[in-house]
Design a protein around this motif. Structure first.
Motif, PDB file in Angstrom:
ATOM      1  N   LEU A  67     -20.123  10.378  30.394  1.00  0.00           N
ATOM      2  CA  LEU A  67     -18.737  10.287  30.855  1.00  0.00           C
ATOM      3  C   LEU A  67     -17.955  11.429  30.242  1.00  0.00           C
ATOM      4  CD1 LEU A  67     -16.206   8.815  32.000  1.00  0.00           C
ATOM      5  CD2 LEU A  67     -16.289   7.325  30.008  1.00  0.00           C
ATOM      6  N   ASP A  68     -17.244  12.128  31.090  1.00  0.00           N
ATOM      7  CA  ASP A  68     -16.521  13.303  30.616  1.00  0.00           C
ATOM      8  C   ASP A  68     -15.137  13.332  31.259  1.00  0.00           C
ATOM      9  OD1 ASP A  68     -16.195  15.677  29.298  1.00  0.00           O
ATOM     10  OD2 ASP A  68     -17.212  16.889  30.817  1.00  0.00           O
ATOM     11  N   ILE A  69     -14.134  13.612  30.438  1.00  0.00           N
ATOM     12  CA  ILE A  69     -12.776  13.761  30.961  1.00  0.00           C
ATOM     13  C   ILE A  69     -12.446  15.247  30.937  1.00  0.00           C
ATOM     14  CG2 ILE A  69     -10.324  13.215  30.537  1.00  0.00           C
ATOM     15  CD1 ILE A  69     -11.983  10.756  31.339  1.00  0.00           C
ATOM     16  N   ARG A  70     -12.114  15.784  32.112  1.00  0.00           N
ATOM     17  CA  ARG A  70     -11.756  17.216  32.173  1.00  0.00           C
ATOM     18  C   ARG A  70     -10.407  17.352  32.842  1.00  0.00           C
ATOM     19  NH1 ARG A  70     -17.211  19.346  35.073  1.00  0.00           N
ATOM     20  NH2 ARG A  70     -18.643  18.121  33.795  1.00  0.00           N
ATOM     21  N   TYR A  71      -9.751  18.473  32.550  1.00  0.00           N
ATOM     22  CA  TYR A  71      -8.439  18.727  33.148  1.00  0.00           C
ATOM     23  C   TYR A  71      -8.552  19.922  34.087  1.00  0.00           C
ATOM     24  CZ  TYR A  71      -6.785  15.093  30.223  1.00  0.00           C
ATOM     25  OH  TYR A  71      -6.617  13.845  29.667  1.00  0.00           O
ATOM     26  N   ILE A  72      -8.214  19.686  35.352  1.00  0.00           N
ATOM     27  CA  ILE A  72      -8.284  20.759  36.354  1.00  0.00           C
ATOM     28  C   ILE A  72      -6.865  20.943  36.898  1.00  0.00           C
ATOM     29  CG2 ILE A  72      -9.319  21.499  38.551  1.00  0.00           C
ATOM     30  CD1 ILE A  72     -11.717  19.597  37.860  1.00  0.00           C
ATOM     31  N   ASP A  73      -6.326  22.127  36.732  1.00  0.00           N
ATOM     32  CA  ASP A  73      -4.922  22.402  37.106  1.00  0.00           C
ATOM     33  C   ASP A  73      -3.983  21.355  36.512  1.00  0.00           C
ATOM     34  OD1 ASP A  73      -5.712  24.620  38.553  1.00  0.00           O
ATOM     35  OD2 ASP A  73      -5.936  23.475  40.424  1.00  0.00           O
ATOM     36  N   GLY A  74      -4.231  20.983  35.286  1.00  0.00           N
ATOM     37  CA  GLY A  74      -3.345  20.050  34.588  1.00  0.00           C
ATOM     38  C   GLY A  74      -3.543  18.590  34.954  1.00  0.00           C
ATOM     39  N   THR A  75      -4.501  18.301  35.837  1.00  0.00           N
ATOM     40  CA  THR A  75      -4.716  16.904  36.246  1.00  0.00           C
ATOM     41  C   THR A  75      -6.028  16.380  35.679  1.00  0.00           C
ATOM     42  OG1 THR A  75      -3.545  17.344  38.290  1.00  0.00           O
ATOM     43  CG2 THR A  75      -4.926  15.386  38.278  1.00  0.00           C
ATOM     44  N   GLN A  76      -6.001  15.122  35.217  1.00  0.00           N
ATOM     45  CA  GLN A  76      -7.209  14.525  34.645  1.00  0.00           C
ATOM     46  C   GLN A  76      -8.241  14.238  35.734  1.00  0.00           C
ATOM     47  OE1 GLN A  76      -6.569  11.286  31.870  1.00  0.00           O
ATOM     48  NE2 GLN A  76      -8.406  10.231  32.548  1.00  0.00           N
ATOM     49  N   HIS A  77      -9.473  14.670  35.504  1.00  0.00           N
ATOM     50  CA  HIS A  77     -10.586  14.321  36.383  1.00  0.00           C
ATOM     51  C   HIS A  77     -11.637  13.599  35.552  1.00  0.00           C
ATOM     52  CE1 HIS A  77      -9.784  16.641  40.195  1.00  0.00           C
ATOM     53  NE2 HIS A  77      -8.804  17.020  39.398  1.00  0.00           N
ATOM     54  N   THR A  78     -12.233  12.581  36.144  1.00  0.00           N
ATOM     55  CA  THR A  78     -13.242  11.798  35.439  1.00  0.00           C
ATOM     56  C   THR A  78     -14.610  12.131  36.015  1.00  0.00           C
ATOM     57  OG1 THR A  78     -11.576  10.076  35.217  1.00  0.00           O
ATOM     58  CG2 THR A  78     -13.846   9.427  34.777  1.00  0.00           C
ATOM     59  N   PHE A  79     -15.524  12.542  35.153  1.00  0.00           N
ATOM     60  CA  PHE A  79     -16.879  12.892  35.587  1.00  0.00           C
ATOM     61  C   PHE A  79     -17.864  11.871  35.034  1.00  0.00           C
ATOM     62  CE2 PHE A  79     -16.744  17.095  37.627  1.00  0.00           C
ATOM     63  CZ  PHE A  79     -15.406  17.415  37.418  1.00  0.00           C
ATOM     64  N   LEU A  80     -18.713  11.390  35.924  1.00  0.00           N
ATOM     65  CA  LEU A  80     -19.755  10.441  35.536  1.00  0.00           C
ATOM     66  C   LEU A  80     -21.086  11.025  35.995  1.00  0.00           C
ATOM     67  CD1 LEU A  80     -20.297   7.538  34.422  1.00  0.00           C
ATOM     68  CD2 LEU A  80     -20.025   6.716  36.772  1.00  0.00           C
ATOM     69  N   ASP A  81     -22.037  11.144  35.068  1.00  0.00           N
ATOM     70  CA  ASP A  81     -23.328  11.773  35.384  1.00  0.00           C
ATOM     71  C   ASP A  81     -23.125  13.126  36.072  1.00  0.00           C
ATOM     72  OD1 ASP A  81     -24.767   9.628  34.301  1.00  0.00           O
ATOM     73  OD2 ASP A  81     -24.533   8.486  36.162  1.00  0.00           O
ATOM     74  N   GLY A  82     -22.128  13.865  35.611  1.00  0.00           N
ATOM     75  CA  GLY A  82     -21.887  15.206  36.128  1.00  0.00           C
ATOM     76  C   GLY A  82     -21.145  15.269  37.455  1.00  0.00           C
ATOM     77  N   LYS A  83     -20.773  14.090  37.995  1.00  0.00           N
ATOM     78  CA  LYS A  83     -20.115  14.051  39.311  1.00  0.00           C
ATOM     79  C   LYS A  83     -18.656  13.638  39.151  1.00  0.00           C
ATOM     80  CE  LYS A  83     -20.838  11.643  43.331  1.00  0.00           C
ATOM     81  NZ  LYS A  83     -21.326  10.427  43.844  1.00  0.00           N
ATOM     82  N   ASP A  84     -17.763  14.293  39.901  1.00  0.00           N
ATOM     83  CA  ASP A  84     -16.345  13.947  39.841  1.00  0.00           C
ATOM     84  C   ASP A  84     -16.121  12.619  40.574  1.00  0.00           C
ATOM     85  OD1 ASP A  84     -13.599  13.734  39.916  1.00  0.00           O
ATOM     86  OD2 ASP A  84     -13.257  15.838  40.427  1.00  0.00           O
ATOM     87  N   VAL A  85     -15.787  11.554  39.812  1.00  0.00           N
ATOM     88  CA  VAL A  85     -15.619  10.223  40.414  1.00  0.00           C
ATOM     89  C   VAL A  85     -14.142   9.813  40.426  1.00  0.00           C
ATOM     90  CG1 VAL A  85     -17.957   9.383  39.894  1.00  0.00           C
ATOM     91  CG2 VAL A  85     -16.143   9.128  38.164  1.00  0.00           C
TER      92      VAL A  85
END
Ligand code: DC
Length: 220
Positions: A67-85
């Protein structure tokens, strides 16, 4: 600005996330939506065909969850098993599953340790259920944001409809009340107003008014 953490807790539909997003822009600090993490854990269980209340089965995968939390253009994106969910976790079936899985101690310990790491590394606003009471008891500012169940249901219905999901008001109200009950009555780190949190009832308030109220405490 020195390192600060702001805890925004409250039940679903209280307006926390809308306010947190605005606040993070105004203060130029990170916004961490912690509910997204429990939602991702629920998605993982669903994809494995695991009952979200089966502690033994959930504990077998939660420690190593990718599980990874990344910020793209200032917005939170949640990645699970490498996929944006990020879109998947907002689907209605995931809401109750997230409430269920979040009652398990093994899940909370994993998510809480990730949240503490992020909060330690930078100033941020965290919205959730147990931020002020358990995750960050020393947060500089704590707010508990709530609203009448009918108001929260109407907001959630409008939000779901804007994303193309048709829902019945009474069904949704029942689901929100059930989630409130689950979140408030779980044994470990339940939804509760921290003793030192400022209570804001947003039933009759606009987002702007809530924001101004919060900022009036932070400016002091
Ligand atoms: O805020 P939300 O509706 O996206 O949260 C989904 C579920 O996750 C919610 O029913 C309770 C749980 N949750 C939690 O237990 N602790 C948090 N800090 C955030 C969410």
């Amino acid at each position: 600005m020195k390192h600060i953490n702001i805890a925004l807790d409250g039940p679903s539909g209280s307006g926390k996330s809308t306010v947190a997003k605005e606040l993070s822009k105004k203060l130029n600090i990170l916004y961490l939506d912690t509910g997204a993490m429990y939602r991702a854990a629920a998605c993982k269980a669903i994809s494995l065909g695991v009952d979200t209340l089966d502690e033994e089965k959930v504990s077998s995968f939660i420690g190593d969850i990718d599980l990874d939390i990344r910020y793209i253009d200032g917005t939170q994106h949640t990645f699970l098993d490498g996929k944006d969910v990020s879109a998947r976790i907002r689907e209605p079936e995931v809401s109750m599953a997230a409430s269920n899985i979040s009652s398990l101690k093994c899940v909370r310990m994993k998510m809480v340790s990730m949240q503490r790491e992020i909060a330690k590394s930078m100033s941020c606003i965290l919205d959730g259920r147990d931020i002020g009471s358990f995750v960050l008891p020393d947060a500089k500012y704590k707010f508990y944001i709530t609203a009448a169940p009918e108001v929260r249901t109407a907001r959630r219905k409008a939000e779901l409809e804007s994303r193309g999901f048709q829902v019945d008001f009474h069904e949704l109200l029942k689901e929100i009340e059930q989630r409130d009950y689950n979140d408030k009555h779980r044994d470990f780190a339940p939804l509760v107003q921290a003793k030192d949190a400022i209570l804001i009832d947003t039933s009759d308030m606009s987002v702007h008014e809530v924001l101004e109220k919060i900022l009036s405490y932070i400016d002091r």
